[in-house]
Structure formats: structure tokens, C-alpha cells
Design a protein around this motif. Structure first.
Motif, PDB file in Angstrom:
ATOM      1  N   GLY A  74     -34.034  73.917  -4.616  1.00 29.70           N
ATOM      2  CA  GLY A  74     -32.683  73.525  -4.853  1.00 29.70           C
ATOM      3  C   GLY A  74     -32.138  74.671  -5.038  1.00 29.70           C
ATOM      4  N   ILE A  75     -32.045  75.626  -4.205  1.00 29.49           N
ATOM      5  CA  ILE A  75     -31.219  76.938  -4.296  1.00 29.49           C
ATOM      6  C   ILE A  75     -29.961  76.778  -3.443  1.00 29.49           C
ATOM      7  N   LEU A  76     -29.098  77.599  -3.826  1.00 32.02           N
ATOM      8  CA  LEU A  76     -27.748  78.039  -2.981  1.00 32.02           C
ATOM      9  C   LEU A  76     -27.446  76.668  -2.479  1.00 32.02           C
ATOM     10  N   ASN A  77     -27.040  75.709  -3.472  1.00 32.04           N
ATOM     11  CA  ASN A  77     -26.350  74.541  -2.680  1.00 32.04           C
ATOM     12  C   ASN A  77     -24.652  74.938  -2.826  1.00 32.04           C
ATOM     13  N   THR A  78     -24.322  75.401  -1.784  1.00 35.94           N
ATOM     14  CA  THR A  78     -22.872  75.888  -1.502  1.00 35.94           C
ATOM     15  C   THR A  78     -22.011  74.905  -0.408  1.00 35.94           C
ATOM     16  N   SER A  79     -22.669  73.707  -0.643  1.00 39.00           N
ATOM     17  CA  SER A  79     -22.043  72.743   0.255  1.00 39.00           C
ATOM     18  C   SER A  79     -20.418  72.395  -0.129  1.00 39.00           C
ATOM     19  N   PRO A  92     -37.319  87.335   0.182  1.00 37.54           N
ATOM     20  CA  PRO A  92     -36.837  87.024  -0.892  1.00 37.54           C
ATOM     21  C   PRO A  92     -35.098  87.031  -0.767  1.00 37.54           C
ATOM     22  N   GLN A  93     -34.502  85.754  -1.271  1.00 37.61           N
ATOM     23  CA  GLN A  93     -32.934  85.711  -1.232  1.00 37.61           C
ATOM     24  C   GLN A  93     -32.343  86.948  -2.007  1.00 37.61           C
ATOM     25  N   MET A  94     -31.325  87.528  -1.313  1.00 35.31           N
ATOM     26  CA  MET A  94     -30.507  88.349  -1.910  1.00 35.31           C
ATOM     27  C   MET A  94     -29.087  88.116  -2.287  1.00 35.31           C
ATOM     28  N   ILE A 133     -28.036  87.271  -5.966  1.00 40.79           N
ATOM     29  CA  ILE A 133     -28.593  86.268  -7.040  1.00 40.79           C
ATOM     30  C   ILE A 133     -28.969  86.780  -8.180  1.00 40.79           C
ATOM     31  N   GLY A 134     -28.636  86.124  -9.305  1.00 33.37           N
ATOM     32  CA  GLY A 134     -29.036  86.727 -10.618  1.00 33.37           C
ATOM     33  C   GLY A 134     -30.215  86.933 -10.779  1.00 33.37           C
ATOM     34  N   ALA A 135     -31.162  86.506 -10.246  1.00 33.30           N
ATOM     35  CA  ALA A 135     -32.564  86.645 -10.228  1.00 33.30           C
ATOM     36  C   ALA A 135     -33.075  88.119  -9.938  1.00 33.30           C
ATOM     37  N   ARG A 136     -32.193  89.011  -9.323  1.00 31.07           N
ATOM     38  CA  ARG A 136     -32.456  90.385  -9.214  1.00 31.07           C
ATOM     39  C   ARG A 136     -32.007  91.255 -10.422  1.00 31.07           C
ATOM     40  N   SER A 137     -31.186  90.631 -11.390  1.00 37.45           N
ATOM     41  CA  SER A 137     -30.436  91.597 -12.395  1.00 37.45           C
ATOM     42  C   SER A 137     -31.318  91.524 -13.635  1.00 37.45           C
ATOM     43  N   ALA A 173     -18.152  91.859 -12.245  1.00 35.60           N
ATOM     44  CA  ALA A 173     -18.960  91.205 -11.158  1.00 35.60           C
ATOM     45  C   ALA A 173     -19.245  89.714 -11.849  1.00 35.60           C
ATOM     46  N   THR A 174     -19.518  88.877 -10.929  1.00 33.52           N
ATOM     47  CA  THR A 174     -19.935  87.540 -11.138  1.00 33.52           C
ATOM     48  C   THR A 174     -21.614  87.670 -11.039  1.00 33.52           C
ATOM     49  N   LEU A 175     -22.296  86.946 -11.977  1.00 34.53           N
ATOM     50  CA  LEU A 175     -23.596  86.695 -11.855  1.00 34.53           C
ATOM     51  C   LEU A 175     -23.835  85.169 -11.846  1.00 34.53           C
ATOM     52  N   GLN A 176     -24.669  84.776 -10.959  1.00 36.06           N
ATOM     53  CA  GLN A 176     -24.815  83.541 -10.721  1.00 36.06           C
ATOM     54  C   GLN A 176     -26.381  82.992 -10.261  1.00 36.06           C
ATOM     55  N   CYS A 177     -26.709  82.070 -11.165  1.00 31.36           N
ATOM     56  CA  CYS A 177     -28.230  81.449 -10.750  1.00 31.36           C
ATOM     57  C   CYS A 177     -28.270  80.778  -9.663  1.00 31.36           C
ATOM     58  N   ALA A 178     -29.297  81.250  -8.972  1.00 27.88           N
ATOM     59  CA  ALA A 178     -29.387  80.807  -7.512  1.00 27.88           C
ATOM     60  C   ALA A 178     -29.616  79.132  -7.444  1.00 27.88           C
TER      61      ALA A 178
END
Length: 397
Positions: A375-380, A260-262, A214-218, A94-99
Motif C-alpha cells: 500500500g505504498i505510493l498511492n499517487t493516483s 528499495p524505493q527512494m 520517501i520518509g523511511a530514509r530520513s 523540504a517536505t517529508l512524506q510517509c510512503a
């Protein structure tokens, strides 16, 4: 907690690889250089991004360490590491990522708060441990439950670390019980990373891994698991990691108006070039990563060399010598997909990457439309500006 302690200062931090780009020293937050990030499908532990909110906890005596499971359950228990090791072991890639990945680019539009990250605040690893659904059965919660007999609907994870945002208290986060109790969600209490015992930066001796989120939940350095009626009320769930529209600023924000973002959205980034780069005209290899949350696969990655006017589909892959098929039975549904394309690069090109996931979600084309104060989830679309030179160049191969 007996056996696991949280230092009050940074005097006993673990060693880190000198090639990491340090974005914050205390607490330590660092990422690998983008060119190193996609050199392999599985990210080496040393080059897996480090995201911390305080000093790194230390294990003093593993034999005394235990995790409590309490709250709205009929039979609360304490689990030692021996108890957890005795449960069936699963390996989940699994890929973990900081939001906050790509936050630095978002700050160039309007300043945001938070650690400045380039495009490498993520990594892909094979996590080993017990499934949370098996652990919950030990306290009488059947698999696929969405509510306990006592009204519990969420599973809260409590760390032992000390965070200034919690006024010296521990980091906490939660996920819905229906996700925690679902075997197919692959939520782990992990004690291994890439076949090795977790190191201190990544949560030794035990952490939660919530794939596709998002990694904040792990949560790392796990202290307790609480079955609760409502979502966790901690800072990082209620007053951080929420997505607001561009019109919201620090003067008019109302945290309670957003969940909360998931899951993280579909995204991609080019790792073989800097955002502004100098290369010779001619053929060049463009490579990077793409991923989407919630277990959604990557259906397509498109590359443009003219700023998005025309597109070429990139080759997608995960493991060597195995074709990647979005949502295919041999594909790792929680993991990133690597891509590459060798293209003719014209003079003063603008190279762009965008991904499409298996639900036909597409990245937004510009960051202005998704700017948010945290500044979260910059997916542009990831854009690279090329300045050609007849005498300056480097191999993209």
C-alpha cells in the motif's frame, strides 16, 4: 548509547496535539485533519505527521551523546553535538512524506498491510543542521564522491529506537554515497525544525533529512553512520518500502527482485473536501498540495469537476507574495506546492486533481493500476464525490 536511550515500553511518550487523527497508538502514528494540513505553507510542528515504529527515545544527558562514523573509511570518528553545531549550518525547506500516504484509499481496492493513512501523512518544514557532505569530509570523503578508497558506496544510518520488525533492534536505512556527498542534494543532519530544537517525536537530538525521498530514509534519533559497500540489509530497506506490481501477493513475493524505493512520484490531493462531501451547488474553493520527488518542480495542477472530462488549471504557490515557478531560483525545490481554484460545482459532481511535474510525469488516473501489497505510493488522481444539498452546505472560502 550514552546520553540517548530507547525505552522498552510506551510509558514515557511525549505529549501530542489532541486534534491529530491517531491511526496507531502503540507505536504512535498520527496525522492532522486534511483541512488543517494546507492552512500554511510551513507545517506547524504539532501538526506534522508522526510516524514511529517503536517507543520514542529519550535524551538522558546531551553532553554524553555522540554519533559515530565508521565503516569503509580511513579515519572513523565520534562527533558530539558540539562538533556538529560547529559545522556550517544550513536551512533547507523540504517536505517529508510517509510512503504509505493515502494507503486507506488503496485498501478499498484490495486490502493491504500497514498503518492506515488518509492524505495527510506528510508535512513541509524548514530543517536546520549540518550538511552530510560536510560531515563526511571529516572522515576523508571528498564532496561528490561515489565510492571511498576502501570501496564504500552507500551510507547507512542507524537509529537507537527499538522496532519489532527488527526483533527489538534499531531502525536502519541507507542512501547512495553519491547522494550523501553531493552538496546540491541538501542531505542534512538536522537538529532544528521550523527554527526550534527538534522535539522527541521528530528525532531529538539529531536526525537525517533526505529531501525528495520517501520518509523511511530520513532516520530519526541518530546513533551511527556507517559507510558500507552494499545497501543497508535492515528490514525497512530489504523487506519493506518496495514497489511491486498488482500481480504480486504475499504468497509469491520475492523481495530481492525490487530495489528499495527512494524518490517519491508526482502527486496531489485536495484538502478542503472529504472524499465524499455534501455541499451546495455554486462556487467553491478547491485547495490542496502537490509535490514530486528528486527535486522536480510542479509544472501544473489540473482540476476537473466532471470526473476528468474537462480540466481547469489551478493557481500554484509556495511562499506568500512570491510567484511560484517550477524549478525557479526562488522556489523551494524540495518542498510541496500548494494550489487553489474557485470553480462552479455542478450537481453531484466528481472533483478530480492531478499534477504534472517538471519532467512531464503525470499521476496515474486510477489506483487499481498501481495497487501493491504494502500500500505504498498511492499517487493516483484524487477524486472527491459531491452530493449537493439545498439545505446542507459549508463555506469553502
Amino acid at each position: 548509547m550514552p546520553g540517548l536511550t530507547a525505552p522498552s515500553n510506551y510509558a514515557e511518550e511525549p505529549p501530542r496535539h489532541p486534534a491529530l487523527k491517531i491511526n496507531s497508538k502503540e507505536p504512535f502514528n498520527a496525522e492532522p485533519h486534511r483541512s488543517a494540513l494546507v492552512s500554511s505553507y510551513i507545517t506547524p510542528v504539532d501538526f506534522f505527521y508522526k510516524r514511529n515504529h517503536g517507543p520514542i527515545p529519550k535524551v538522558e544527558d546531551l553532553s554524553r551523546y555522540s554519533v559515530s562514523i565508521t565503516g569503509l573509511v580511513n579515519k572513523p570518528i565520534q562527533l558530539s553535538m558540539a562538533d556538529i553545531w560547529a559545522l556550517p549550518k544550513y536551512n533547507v525547506t523540504a517536505t517529508l512524506q510517509c510512503a504509505g500516504n493515502r494507503r486507506t484509499a488503496m485498501s478499498k481496492v484490495r486490502k493491504v498491510r500497514g498503518v492506515g493513512w488518509d492524505i495527510s501523512a506528510l508535512g513541509n518544514a524548514t530543517w536546520g543542521g549540518a550538511k552530510l557532505c560536510d560531515v563526511l569530509e571529516l572522515v576523508g570523503i571528498p564532496k561528490l564522491s561515489s565510492v571511498t578508497s576502501l570501496g564504500g558506496k552507500h551510507v547507512e544510518f542507524v537509529s537507537v529506537d527499538k522496532c519489532k520488525e527488527e526483533k527489538g533492534g534499531p531502525y536502519t536505512a541507507s542512501i547512495p554515497l553519491k547522494q550523501a556527498a553531493d552538496p546540491d542534494a541538501d542531505v542534512l543532519l538536522a537538529y532544528e525544525m521550523n527554527g526550534e530544537i527538534l522535539n522527541r517525536d521528530h528525532g531529538y537530538p539529531l536526525r537525517v533529512v533526505v529531501p525528495g525521498v520517501i520518509g523511511a530514509r530520513s532516520v530519526k534519533w541518530l546513533d551511527s553512520i556507517n559507510i558500507i559497500e552494499e545497501e543497508c540489509q535492515g528490514f525497512f530497506t530489504q523487506k519493506d518500502y518496495k514497489m511491486f506490481p498488482p500481480s504480486v501477493d504475499w504468497d509469491n513475493i520475492n523481495w530481492s527482485t525490487r530495489r528499495p524505493q527512494m524518490d517519491f512520484p508526482v502527486q496531489s490531493a485536495i484538502c478542503t473536501l472529504e472524499d465524499v462531501d455534501v455541499i451546495k451547488e455554486g462556487r467553491a474553493r478547491i485547495a490542496g498540495y502537490a509535490l514530486s520527488g528528486g527535486g522536480r518542480g510542479i509544472e501544473r495542477v489540473d482540476i476537473s469537476v466532471d470526473g476528468g472530462k474537462t480540466w481547469v488549471e489551478a493557481h500554484r504557490y509556495q511562499k506568500d507574495n512570491m510567484p511560484y515557478v517550477s524549478d525557479g531560483p526562488q522556489s523551494d525545490k524540495w518542498a510541496w506546492v500548494l494550489f487553489e481554484a474557485t470553480l462552479d460545482i455542478p450537481a453531484n459532481a466528481e472533483i478530480v486533481a492531478k499534477a504534472v511535474d517538471s519532467a512531464a510525469n503525470v499521476q496515474p488516473d486510477n489506483v487499481e493500476d498501481i495497487w501493491n501489497l504494502r500500500g505504498i505510493l498511492n499517487t493516483s488522481w484524487h477524486r472527491i464525490k459531491i452530493q449537493n444539498s439545498a439545505c446542507v452546505g459549508r463555506s469553502m472560502m
